[in-house]
Write a protein that holds these residues in place. Structure first.
Motif, PDB file in Angstrom:
ATOM      1  N   GLY A   5       0.785  -1.237   0.000  1.00  0.00           N
ATOM      2  CA  GLY A   5       0.000   0.000   0.000  1.00  0.00           C
ATOM      3  C   GLY A   5       0.816   1.286   0.000  1.00  0.00           C
ATOM      4  N   LYS A   6       2.134   1.184  -0.009  1.00  0.00           N
ATOM      5  CA  LYS A   6       2.971   2.407   0.002  1.00  0.00           C
ATOM      6  C   LYS A   6       2.884   3.086  -1.354  1.00  0.00           C
ATOM      7  CE  LYS A   6       5.535   1.755   3.924  1.00  0.00           C
ATOM      8  NZ  LYS A   6       5.357   2.611   5.075  1.00  0.00           N
ATOM      9  N   LYS A   7       2.813   4.413  -1.333  1.00  0.00           N
ATOM     10  CA  LYS A   7       2.691   5.174  -2.582  1.00  0.00           C
ATOM     11  C   LYS A   7       4.076   5.626  -3.038  1.00  0.00           C
ATOM     12  CE  LYS A   7      -0.829   7.130  -0.303  1.00  0.00           C
ATOM     13  NZ  LYS A   7      -1.783   8.119   0.138  1.00  0.00           N
ATOM     14  N   ALA A   8       4.506   5.108  -4.185  1.00  0.00           N
ATOM     15  CA  ALA A   8       5.877   5.349  -4.656  1.00  0.00           C
ATOM     16  C   ALA A   8       5.894   6.144  -5.955  1.00  0.00           C
ATOM     17  CB  ALA A   8       6.594   4.006  -4.857  1.00  0.00           C
ATOM     18  N   LEU A   9       6.576   7.285  -5.914  1.00  0.00           N
ATOM     19  CA  LEU A   9       6.765   8.100  -7.126  1.00  0.00           C
ATOM     20  C   LEU A   9       8.102   7.733  -7.733  1.00  0.00           C
ATOM     21  CD1 LEU A   9       5.931  11.817  -6.270  1.00  0.00           C
ATOM     22  CD2 LEU A   9       4.532  10.153  -7.518  1.00  0.00           C
ATOM     23  N   ILE A  10       8.081   7.438  -9.032  1.00  0.00           N
ATOM     24  CA  ILE A  10       9.301   6.996  -9.700  1.00  0.00           C
ATOM     25  C   ILE A  10       9.669   7.992 -10.795  1.00  0.00           C
ATOM     26  CG2 ILE A  10      10.413   5.061 -10.904  1.00  0.00           C
ATOM     27  CD1 ILE A  10       9.228   4.025  -8.333  1.00  0.00           C
ATOM     28  N   LYS A  25       9.528  -2.342 -10.607  1.00  0.00           N
ATOM     29  CA  LYS A  25       9.028  -3.727 -10.685  1.00  0.00           C
ATOM     30  C   LYS A  25       9.140  -4.401  -9.310  1.00  0.00           C
ATOM     31  CE  LYS A  25       9.470  -7.339 -14.168  1.00  0.00           C
ATOM     32  NZ  LYS A  25       9.841  -8.550 -13.482  1.00  0.00           N
ATOM     33  N   ALA A  26      10.272  -4.216  -8.665  1.00  0.00           N
ATOM     34  CA  ALA A  26      10.468  -4.834  -7.345  1.00  0.00           C
ATOM     35  C   ALA A  26       9.515  -4.221  -6.317  1.00  0.00           C
ATOM     36  CB  ALA A  26      11.921  -4.658  -6.900  1.00  0.00           C
ATOM     37  N   PHE A  27       9.297  -2.916  -6.417  1.00  0.00           N
ATOM     38  CA  PHE A  27       8.347  -2.260  -5.507  1.00  0.00           C
ATOM     39  C   PHE A  27       6.955  -2.869  -5.698  1.00  0.00           C
ATOM     40  CE2 PHE A  27      10.487   2.199  -4.839  1.00  0.00           C
ATOM     41  CZ  PHE A  27      11.556   1.577  -4.217  1.00  0.00           C
ATOM     42  N   LYS A  28       6.581  -3.030  -6.969  1.00  0.00           N
ATOM     43  CA  LYS A  28       5.271  -3.589  -7.289  1.00  0.00           C
ATOM     44  C   LYS A  28       5.137  -4.978  -6.662  1.00  0.00           C
ATOM     45  CE  LYS A  28       1.340  -3.783  -9.301  1.00  0.00           C
ATOM     46  NZ  LYS A  28       0.290  -2.887  -8.805  1.00  0.00           N
ATOM     47  N   ARG A  33       2.160   0.910  -4.501  1.00  0.00           N
ATOM     48  CA  ARG A  33       1.384   1.589  -5.547  1.00  0.00           C
ATOM     49  C   ARG A  33       2.362   2.503  -6.274  1.00  0.00           C
ATOM     50  NH1 ARG A  33      -3.493   4.250  -2.300  1.00  0.00           N
ATOM     51  NH2 ARG A  33      -4.131   4.838  -4.407  1.00  0.00           N
ATOM     52  N   LEU A  34       2.238   2.608  -7.600  1.00  0.00           N
ATOM     53  CA  LEU A  34       3.249   3.318  -8.394  1.00  0.00           C
ATOM     54  C   LEU A  34       2.666   4.465  -9.212  1.00  0.00           C
ATOM     55  CD1 LEU A  34       4.995   0.160  -9.969  1.00  0.00           C
ATOM     56  CD2 LEU A  34       5.730   1.398  -7.923  1.00  0.00           C
ATOM     57  N   ALA A  35       3.467   5.528  -9.372  1.00  0.00           N
ATOM     58  CA  ALA A  35       3.177   6.578 -10.358  1.00  0.00           C
ATOM     59  C   ALA A  35       4.509   7.018 -10.946  1.00  0.00           C
ATOM     60  CB  ALA A  35       2.460   7.749  -9.696  1.00  0.00           C
ATOM     61  N   PHE A  36       4.482   7.386 -12.229  1.00  0.00           N
ATOM     62  CA  PHE A  36       5.724   7.637 -12.957  1.00  0.00           C
ATOM     63  C   PHE A  36       5.783   9.052 -13.528  1.00  0.00           C
ATOM     64  CE2 PHE A  36       4.879   3.129 -13.115  1.00  0.00           C
ATOM     65  CZ  PHE A  36       6.129   2.549 -12.917  1.00  0.00           C
TER      66      PHE A  36
END
Ligand code: NAD
Length: 254
Positions: A5-10, A25-28, A33-36
């Motif tokens: 559930g952590k929100k990660a900005l990449i 990919k590893a975070f997923k 949760r991802l945003a780019f």
């Protein structure tokens, strides 16, 4: 899962060879949760399918040299997520002419450009996302040995990485009271788009294989594993550090 559930900005995916791709990919896989972010239209076309592949929730334009883009990105992220738990800065650029020959031939403009895109941008992102970074958030960036030692052709990028690593320490001190950690990963050479701009880069790989304690080059997964560690509570007491993910190459003397 370590990042459920952590929100990660990449920031810094250009293609599936990018270090940031392996990290995302590893975070997923760990439940994040991802945003780019992408710098402009050319990269957007590459990032969107990758975001889709990795289940990213949204993409946004953010040329890290533009304060306007950073402010607009923070607004978008605020509206979509309300906060950020992990920020990955995996961005660098220098003119190709400045990545060969003598370091001292770098122009004032080339020096300023490399430092702006590759080092100041981390400061600008921390400032731009300051209000959105959750207490206990983790910020990380990508560095290289050229910050510490002379690496042929790395030149102005080495100076930029030194500034980046030092910025990490000052940012860690600024943000530490809120429990926000800031670290850098110093990765060994990996064949990526950015690396292809460094004259003689291919020659680095056999040298690492021969001299590093682990007798091999690193992989995207090696960096990604350390990124998961830095993003997660496993590294809760670690900040302001440079963690080498380089098969041990940097420890060797003769
Ligand atoms: P890459 O080319 O895949 O990634 C570089 C990224 O920087 C790209 O996504 C590009 O779009 C982005 N970028 C450049 N200018 C930008 C701007 N103005 N605004 C926003 N984004 C911008 O290559 P990579 O090797 O994955 O590089 C990622 C990071 O890792 C860089 O900081 C690089 O110096 C560092 N690094 C790479 C290696 C290596 O050998 N590949 C080793 C150590 C550290």
């Amino acid at each position: 899962m370590l990042l459920q559930g952590k929100k990660a900005l990449i920031f810094g995916v250009a293609n599936d060879r990018s270090i940031a791709y392996g990290v995302a990919k590893a975070f997923k896989d760990q439940g994040a949760r991802l945003a780019f972010g992408y710098p402009g239209d050319a990269i957007r076309k590459r990032v969107e399918p990758i975001s889709e592949e990795l289940g990213g929730e949204f993409t946004f334009q953010c040329d890290v040299t533009s304060d306007e883009d950073i402010a607009a990105s923070a607004k978008t992220v605020s509206e979509k997520w309300g906060g950020v738990d992990i920020l990955v800065h995996s961005v660098a650029y220098a003119r190709q002419d400045d990545l060969k020959g003598r370091f001292m031939d770098v122009t004032r403009e080339g020096f300023a450009l490399a430092l702006d895109v590759s080092a100041y941008s981390l400061v600008a992102l921390c400032k731009g996302f300051d209000g959105l970074l959750a207490d206990g958030a983790s910020v990380m960036t990508m560095s290289y040995l050229g910050a510490e030692k002379v690496v042929p052709s790395y030149n102005v990028m080495g100076v930029a990485k030194a500034a980046l690593e030092c910025s990490v320490r000052y940012l860690a001190a600024d943000l530490g009271p809120r429990g926000i950690r800031v670290n850098s990963l110093s990765a060994g050479p990996l064949k990526t788009l950015a690396a292809s701009g460094i004259t003689g880069f291919k020659g680095f790989l056999p040298i690492v294989e021969e001299r590093a304690p682990l007798k091999r080059n690193i992989t995207q997964e090696d960096v990604a594993g350390t990124a998961v560690y830095l993003a997660s509570g496993l590294s809760s007491g670690v900040t302001g550090e440079v963690i080498h993910v380089d098969s041990g190459f940097s420890i060797m003397g003769i």
